[in-house]
Design a protein around this motif. Structure first.
Motif, PDB file in Angstrom:
ATOM      1  N   GLU A 285      -0.838  -9.226 -10.558  1.00 10.19           N
ATOM      2  CA  GLU A 285       0.360  -9.143  -9.748  1.00 10.19           C
ATOM      3  C   GLU A 285       0.927 -10.539  -9.562  1.00 10.19           C
ATOM      4  N   VAL A 286       2.189 -10.671  -9.880  1.00 12.83           N
ATOM      5  CA  VAL A 286       2.816 -11.985  -9.735  1.00 12.83           C
ATOM      6  C   VAL A 286       2.830 -12.348  -8.262  1.00 12.83           C
ATOM      7  N   GLY A 287       2.422 -13.571  -7.974  1.00 17.53           N
ATOM      8  CA  GLY A 287       2.467 -14.008  -6.586  1.00 17.53           C
ATOM      9  C   GLY A 287       1.255 -13.596  -5.791  1.00 17.53           C
ATOM     10  N   ALA A 288       0.325 -12.889  -6.413  1.00 17.01           N
ATOM     11  CA  ALA A 288      -0.844 -12.453  -5.674  1.00 17.01           C
ATOM     12  C   ALA A 288      -1.861 -13.568  -5.628  1.00 17.01           C
TER      13      ALA A 288
ATOM     14  N   ASP C 148      -1.914   2.852  -4.137  1.00 24.02           N
ATOM     15  CA  ASP C 148      -1.623   1.686  -3.300  1.00 24.02           C
ATOM     16  C   ASP C 148      -0.844   0.638  -4.067  1.00 24.02           C
ATOM     17  N   TYR C 149      -0.009  -0.061  -3.313  1.00 18.05           N
ATOM     18  CA  TYR C 149       0.890  -1.075  -3.865  1.00 18.05           C
ATOM     19  C   TYR C 149       0.371  -2.427  -3.413  1.00 18.05           C
ATOM     20  N   PRO C 150      -0.257  -3.192  -4.324  1.00 19.62           N
ATOM     21  CA  PRO C 150      -0.776  -4.496  -3.906  1.00 19.62           C
ATOM     22  C   PRO C 150       0.364  -5.485  -3.651  1.00 19.62           C
ATOM     23  N   VAL C 151       0.031  -6.521  -2.895  1.00 22.14           N
ATOM     24  CA  VAL C 151       1.012  -7.574  -2.621  1.00 22.14           C
ATOM     25  C   VAL C 151       1.410  -8.233  -3.932  1.00 22.14           C
ATOM     26  N   GLN C 152       2.694  -8.358  -4.166  1.00 23.07           N
ATOM     27  CA  GLN C 152       3.163  -8.905  -5.440  1.00 23.07           C
ATOM     28  C   GLN C 152       4.648  -9.209  -5.362  1.00 23.07           C
TER      29      GLN C 152
END
Lengths: 403, 668, 411
Positions: A285-288, C148-152
């Motif tokens: 994930e970008v920014g993760a 679920d939608y991870p932070v990104q």
């Protein structure tokens, strides 16, 4: 109705039962009774079978055959079994006063020789013809003898071979195995393409090979095994404090070769620069900044060590509760008493870690995270992976987020 | 013990009284030639073949009932005939029964009966092992099915994917029964395979080279080779599962670091060759039937043989096409996808050769021929739909939907079962000496064909329009709209099942009509179809010793060439019959061999086979039963080793070397 | 669902005819028009580029298979007709012509090579992950999907994880990568109109691409047999316009609002804390002492998870997407809405008047009776007493009233 053979067996069975009762009344130990009762049951079953099969011998029920049998008049042939039986008895007695090994060997010899003696004696009553009697004996005894002797021989060779392999160094085992396999293949091909070779030559070659292996096994067994370390598993108790330190414990050199470390799963990598990075199937994930892991799911996480030092990866669950702590201390106490080892005290945190992974290696950590990360409210309690140094201080950190 | 033919020099002239020293007492071998004992203790490959067939047919009916219940449940939305649990058991046991207890043993029945006859042998190489195979299969099959009354059948699907097969996910004993039962029937297959392989390699009649072997024997041989290499794999997998379930091992426990895909690999390395184990015998049968009713040899015999062998070989390298959606990674998937397409080539070769066998022939559409043609048609459909999911991307849409159900039923039913039915009609007069009714046979054929296409044809549509497999209910919300929605096709499939069942029922009626007491069906002629291969050069049903004289083979289609003569000149061929089949057989009988030695019956195979389910119950319920089973097994092996080489009623001919005895042929 | 363009219709109908002819000669006439219309899981009605790629490949393969089939059957039919026994002499006993055999072996091999090339290239295209614009995690367990939608920065930016279940909301036209695993047995994620299926295996992480061309609701179903209620493990993908999607995301992370004191819903809250919160998380819910309530499904169900109910009424299905939260009348308004209106209709959530109260009540009254699950206490020895699925809770009708009132506010 009752043939000679079955009388013997019934008698033995009754004797074993009586012995069991006597033993049971006079002794308290259970094992002996179990053994004697088992023997009684086994003998009774064989006796029943024998009654039904009438010694496997028509003549036993044929009165005229019995009457005219020359077996009654012919003297029995020579037999080696009384001597072996006596030898076994002697070994048994020697064993009683010296070593248990001799005692066990004595029992085995006595039983085997006794059985052989009985079968031979029984077979010699079959007819006046020695050759026929031998065949009668073989028919009864061979079905037991071949598998038993075969199993013992194969077992001895396999055991000897394993001693040799354990004696050799790891590299040499591979070479030795290869050479031996090639040798066997060559000999097999040789005999296959030369069908005219005498049977004696083949048997001789095989016997020689077997003897060589057994001899090697004995020599190697006497000399002892090479140093073999037991590998820690990821389940190593955190209470022992291993997870916190960086230097204790063992490498698992082969861990990077397991199938699971190559399959689709999460990877946590310690870079040469000493940072923890993670990798997941597909893009990150970008920014993760945190590794997102599912809750309550059995996770396989590969730890790759790309740094120059030997490192382990530790997952930190939480502080131990007081009960757990007490339990861990107790366990620790007990262990250090036995081993006299007081290198480190119990860790106060519930952790799970990989073994120490050498530079460039990889190992799998399987864990289940039961709680979501919102259950820890302050930053100090954040879910994390870390790599400890020799003192157990974290040199690299990775936050874990569990929704 | 192998049968060994003795030379004929020393016919027994007088039989000395048995002396105490040559017969070994009470363990003498059974001698009954009539009554149930003559069947229970037989080692005659023909009787064993018939029993294999009868038991397989029984399980076919059981499996069919299970299928009927499945289709009834799915006839309409939200079916209530079966509970979810019962439904899951039903489809698991339907597949298990059909694959392991019907098709495989039915193929084994034909192989057992006809391979020795087709190669001119008097029995298989190891007759007692043959009986052991049969009884192990029978007891194994019964064992699996006793789970129905002991807490329910297995409920994990016949593929039994881990970890759904572990105890927490299937707490009943159903999967234990399944695992142990398949281990038992696996022994039957493995023993049978070794037996038939040795038979084919060693016991062919003089003159019969491998490339003159009848095609059914060839395909049977390839099948047995496949079994030999595939059964050990599933045995390993089943052992892992047994230890996982019964003894706390963690081979498939993810929490302990296991990878559940291990099971899938093991299962399909067995499972894919299994497909060919199922269809190759049927291919062999139609490759016999088509030439007979086309009056032409099989077109491209070597191509059919080698394509069969190629299928067998490549069949071991395509297992992962059952796992395209499992997440193997694109490279593995691509490799297996291409390999799977490659296996379509030898399969296509067979279809082409069958078609060309008929081309230019003289076709006679008997029931056997109709079933053979039915196989070509249905299997072509199944093969083509198979190619569509060799394409891995398409497969991710099709796998685990009804499209796959349609595909493999066209292959296994259309390619396997239809072929077996062809064999039944073709060889019935050979086995039982009476012809099945052709009229009833045609009813049987057409109802089965219509029923099968009605059942499985719509499943292509149902699957492609999104209905997954193994669902105990389907919902109207996902069935689409219009008259021809998925509900309609589900209903059609259910109706088709019953048409199919009626078709099979006609087969049973046909047997009854032919064999009922007082039936007026006359004995079949010795050569009713003007056949071509060796099994017809003997009476129908064959005598106990198969051939009056061991045939000497000079042609691939030996029987045909004994009956017909090419009187054409140069390239012009003209065939004239110079002998009838009856005359050929009579000729053989007039020159019968002396001193035919046949193996004697035995109690022990049955006893040994019986010990296996006892052991298996022991694994599930109690260690005491394990001990009992082990005791029975030991006793049986002992008895097996101890019993005399021959039955006491044989005419003994004690020879100087104390070895073989011979028995005079009774009617010479 | 979608209106298909005329060209696709023609193509797919002719192909279907072909399969039908091959498969069911007896029902040929019926099969000409013989397919369901608007089947929600129709693989022949792709609604996104991934499914479209597969479909385009399919069309070629089915065409080739159809042609081969027709040729084989034509040759067979001619043979049946031409060579039937009319008393002709016995034909030549020829064992075949090797040259012809070799040609006839090479032809299918060539055809298959021709098919293999596009198939492998499609396969590779479908496994690309580097063009992902949004990552969504799914986790399967018996018998529902957690999403679920991870932070990104993807998905238009997600700052706080979003957890939902049964329905996955995406932005139409966005390349989504689903990253999935399982908590117990193997499940399979399949949204037929968007892409093929992918097994979700415990201990492994598998990815699958999803992209919807137009807003709409795309149905799917677990397709790997996963035990008792395999048939009741469904899911949907809801694709919406960017604005609607942003609104949905904002709604999902809104702070918890406790029910007003004295209402039925407030009673429902305490019932929920007492009865449901052992397994079901509602983010922000506090108990009497003001402590955050953290659900511990790991101690109460075998899979260790239960659906997060924070925003239950923003979804329109429940219990593994097996039943509708919307009543029949209201369901059509969302499910059959025009493409442009789907997002708005979906965002309205479930109101009291639209609630499918009958089935929700049945569920609360006795869940395992409605959906078969392993919850019988006598058969839980092997799972340490933990049920697999939602057990029977013996709730009173009053408690059910309270819970429904409480749950209706969860949106």
């Amino acid at each position: 109705m009752f043939t000679t053979g079955s009388k013997l067996l019934i008698g033995s069975s009754v004797l074993a039962t009586v012995a069991a009762i006597v033993y049971g009344v006079s002794q308290t130990e259970a094992l002996g009774i179990v053994g004697l009762i088992s023997a009684a049951i086994a003998l009774a079953s064989i006796a029943a079978f024998n009654v039904w099969a009438r010694d496997s011998n028509l003549s036993a029920m044929d009165t005229t055959a019995v009457a005219t049998s020359e077996a009654a008049t012919e003297p029995p042939g020579a037999s080696i079994w009384p001597m072996v039986f006596a030898l076994g008895g002697a070994t048994l007695l020697v064993g009683l006063v010296t070593q248990q090994t001799f005692f066990t060997a004595g029992i085995v010899i006595v039983l085997a020789a006794g059985a052989q003696w009985m079968v031979q004696a029984w077979a010699e009553g079959a007819s006046a013809d020695g050759a026929v009697n031998a065949e009668v004996r073989n028919r009864l005894a061979n079905p037991l003898e071949y598998p038993l002797v075969g199993a013992v021989a194969v077992g001895a060779i396999a055991f000897s071979f394993s001693r040799v392999m354990l004696w050799l160094s790891k590299t040499n085992t591979v070479i030795a195995f290869g050479v031996l396999a090639t040798l066997i293949a060559c000999v097999a091909f040789f005999f296959a393409f030369r069908p005219s070779v005498k049977r004696g030559a083949i048997s001789g070659a095989l016997a020689l090979g077997a003897v060589a292996i057994v001899a090697g096994g004995v020599a190697a067994g006497v000399d002892g095994e090479r140093d073999i370390h037991e590998h820690e598993t990821t389940a190593t108790a955190a209470a022992e404090g291993l997870c916190a330190t960086g230097e204790e414990g063992e490498y698992d050199h082969d861990a990077s070769q397991t199938v699971a470390t190559k399959s689709s799963t999460y990877t946590v990598r310690l870079t040469a620069a000493g940072a923890l990075e993670f990798d997941v199937p597909g893009p990150i994930e970008v920014g993760a900044e945190a590794l997102v892991l599912p809750r309550s799911s059995p996770l396989n996480i590969v730890f790759r060590n790309d740094s120059d030092d030997d490192r382990r990866l530790t997952y930190d669950f939480r502080a131990l509760t007081e009960d757990e702590l007490a339990e861990a201390e107790a366990a620790k106490e007990e262990e250090s008493h036995g081993a006299g080892d007081e290198s480190h005290g119990a860790s106060e945190r519930l952790q799970q870690c990989t073994t120490l992974v050498e530079s460039g290696g990889a190992q799998l950590l399987t864990l289940v995270i039961p709680e979501p990360s919102i259950s820890s409210s302050n930053d100090a309690e954040a879910f994390r992976f870390f790599v400890p140094d020799a003192e157990g201080k974290a040199i690299a950190d990775l936050e874990v987020m569990v929704p | 013990m192998a049968i060994i033919e003795r030379p004929t020099e020393s016919p027994a002239t007088e039989a000395p009284a048995p002396s105490a020293s040559t017969s070994y007492g009470y363990l003498r071998r059974p001698v009954e030639t009539k009554g149930w004992r003559s069947w229970a203790f037989t080692v005659d490959h023909k009787k064993i073949g018939i029993m294999y067939g009868a038991v397989a047919l029984f399980f076919f009916i059981i499996g069919g009932l299970e299928a009927g219940l499945i289709r009834l449940q799915l006839a309409g939305p939200d079916g209530t005939i079966l509970s979810a649990d019962k439904y899951n058991q039903m489809f698991t046991m339907h597949a298990t029964t059909m694959v392991f207890l019907f098709v495989m043993p039915m193929a084994a029945a034909f192989a057992n009966y006809f391979i020795p006859l087709q190669i001119g042998a008097r029995d298989v190489a190891f007759p007692r092992l043959n009986a052991l195979s049969l009884w192990t299969f029978v007891f194994g099959g019964i064992f699996i099915n006793t789970s129905w009354i002991l807490g329910g059948g297995a409920d994990g699907g016949w593929f039994m994917y881990a970890p759904n097969s572990s105890v927490p996910f299937s707490p009943s004993n159903g999967i234990d029964f399944w695992t142990l039962g398949l281990l038992i029937t696996g022994i039957a297959s493995l023993v049978g395979a070794i037996n038939l392989i040795v038979t084919v390699l060693n016991m062919r009649a003089p003159g019969m080279t491998m490339m003159k072997m009848p095609i059914f024997t060839w395909m049977g041989f390839v099948t047995q080779m496949l079994l030999l290499f595939a059964m050990p794999v599933i045995t390993v997998a089943l052992f892992l599962l047994m230890f996982q379930r019964s003894f706390g091992a963690t081979f498939f426990s993810v929490e302990a670091g296991a990878d559940p895909l291990l099971w899938q690999h093991l299962f399909w390395i067995f499972g894919h060759p299994e497909v060919y184990i199922i269809v190759l015998p049927a291919f062999g049968i139609v490759s016999e039937v088509l030439p007979v009713f086309s009056k032409k040899p099989l077109f491209g015999y070597p191509f059919v043989v080698f394509s069969g062998a190629a299928i067998g070989f490549v069949g071991f390298g395509v297992w992962a096409h059952h796992m395209f959606a499992s997440g193997l990674g694109p490279v593995s998937v691509a490799v297996f996808s291409v390999a799977t397409m490659a296996i379509a080539v030898p399969t296509g070769v067979k279809i082409i050769n069958w078609t060309l066998t008929m081309w230019g022939g003289k076709l006679k559409f008997t029931t056997a021929m109709l079933f053979a043609v039915g196989l070509i048609v249905e299997f072509t459909i199944g093969g083509l739909s198979g190619v569509t999911h060799a394409i891995a991307p398409s497969d991710t849409q099709q796998t685990d939907t009804y499209y796959i159900v349609a595909h493999f039923h066209y292959v296994i039913f259309g390619g396997g079962v239809v072929g077996l039915f062809s064999g039944m009609y073709y060889w019935w007069p050979k086995i039982f000496g009476k012809m099945l009714s052709e009229t009833l046979g045609k009813w049987n054929f057409w109802l089965m064909m219509i029923g099968m296409n009605l059942t499985f044809g719509p499943m292509h549509i149902i699957g492609l329009q999104g209905q997954p497999r193994r669902m105990y209910v389907w919902t109207e919300y996902r069935a689409g709209e219009g008259f021809f929605n998925l509900g309609f096709w589900n209903l059609v499939a259910t109706i088709g099942t019953f048409v199919l069942a009626i078709g099979v029922f006609f087969f049973l009626i046909n047997i009854w009509v032919t064999h009922r007491p007082g039936s007026k069906t006359p004995p079949a002629p010795a050569d009713p179809w003007d056949a071509r291969s060796l099994e017809w050069i003997t009476s129908s049903p064959p005598k106990e010793y198969n051939f009056a004289r061991t045939p000497v083979v000079s042609d691939l289609d030996e029987f045909f060439h004994r009956k017909y003569e090419d009187v054409g000149e140069g390239d012009q061929h003209e065939y004239v019959q110079h002998m009838t089949g009856e005359e050929v057989i009579q000729n053989e009988e007039d020159n019968a061999d002396l001193n035919i030695h046949l193996p004697a019956p035995s109690y022990w195979p049955m006893v040994l086979a019986f010990s296996l389910p006892v052991l298996a119950y022991g694994v599930i319920y109690s260690t005491l039963l394990i001990l009992a089973g082990a005791a029975i097994a030991t006793m049986a092996m002992f008895g097996w080793a101890l019993e005399p080489a021959d039955a006491p009623q044989s005419d003994y001919d004690p020879t100087d070397d104390g070895g073989e005895t011979s028995k005079e042929l009774a009617n010479v | 669902m979608q209106a298909v363009t005329p060209t696709t219709t023609v193509k797919s109908v002719t192909s279907r005819v072909r399969i039908a002819r091959l498969s069911a000669v007896a029902v040929l006439a019926a099969a000409v028009a013989g397919c369901a219309q608007d089947a929600p899981q129709d693989t022949w009605d792709p609604a996104g580029p991934n499914a479209q790629k597969i479909h385009s490949l399919d069309n070629v393969v089915y065409a080739i298979a159809g042609v081969v089939g027709v040729i084989v059957f034509a040759v067979l039919s001619v043979a049946f007709w031409k060579f039937r026994d009319r008393g002709q002499p016995i034909p030549e006993q020829s064992h075949g012509k090797p040259a012809l055999e070799i040609v006839l072996t090479i032809i299918p091999a060539m055809i298959l090579i021709g098919v293999a090339i596009p198939s492998v290239s499609t396969l590779m295209a479908l496994n690309k992950t580097d063009d992902t614009e949004c990552i969504i995690n799914v986790t399967g367990q018996q018998w529902w999907w957690e999403v679920d939608y991870p932070v990104q920065e993807g998905c238009g930016g997600i700052d706080e994880p979003i957890v939902t279940s049964g329905q996955m909301v995406i932005e139409a036209g966005t390349k989504v990568l689903v990253r999935g695993t399982s908590r117990d047995v193997i499940h399979s994620w399949w949204i037929p109109r968007l892409n093929g299926k992918r097994d979700m295996v415990p201990g492994r992480v598998h990815t699958v691409r999803l992209e919807a061309d137009e807003p709409g609701i795309y149905a799917g179903q677990c397709t790997e047999f996963c035990g008792l209620s395999h048939a009741n493990m469904r899911m949907e993908v809801v694709a919406m316009e960017p604005d609607d999607f942003a609104a949905w995301k904002a709604n999902q992370v809104e702070a918890y609002v406790a029910p007003e004191e004295g209402t039925l819903a407030a009673e429902g809250e305490s019932t929920f804390v007492a009865q449901c919160s052992r397994c079901h998380q509602v983010d922000g819910l506090t108990d009497n002492d003001g402590e955050l309530v953290i659900a511990r499904p790991d101690q109460n169900v075998w899979s260790g998870a239960a659906p997060n109910l924070t925003n239950l009424m923003t979804r329109n299905t429940f219990a593994g997407a097996s039943w509708d939260l919307l009543s029949n009348e209201c369901r059509a308004d969302v499910w059959e809405a025009d493409s442009a209106d789907v997002g708005a209709a979906y965002l309205e959530g479930v109101s009291e008047s639209c609630l499918n109260e009958v089935e929700l009540r049945e569920w609360l009254r006795n869940a395992p009776a409605k959906k078969p699950m392993y919850t019988d206490p006598e058969s839980l020895e092997e799972t340490n007493g933990l049920p697999r699925g939602m057990p029977y809770l013996a709730l009173s009708e009053d408690q059910i009233d309270q819970l429904i009132a409480y749950l209706l506010e969860r949106k």
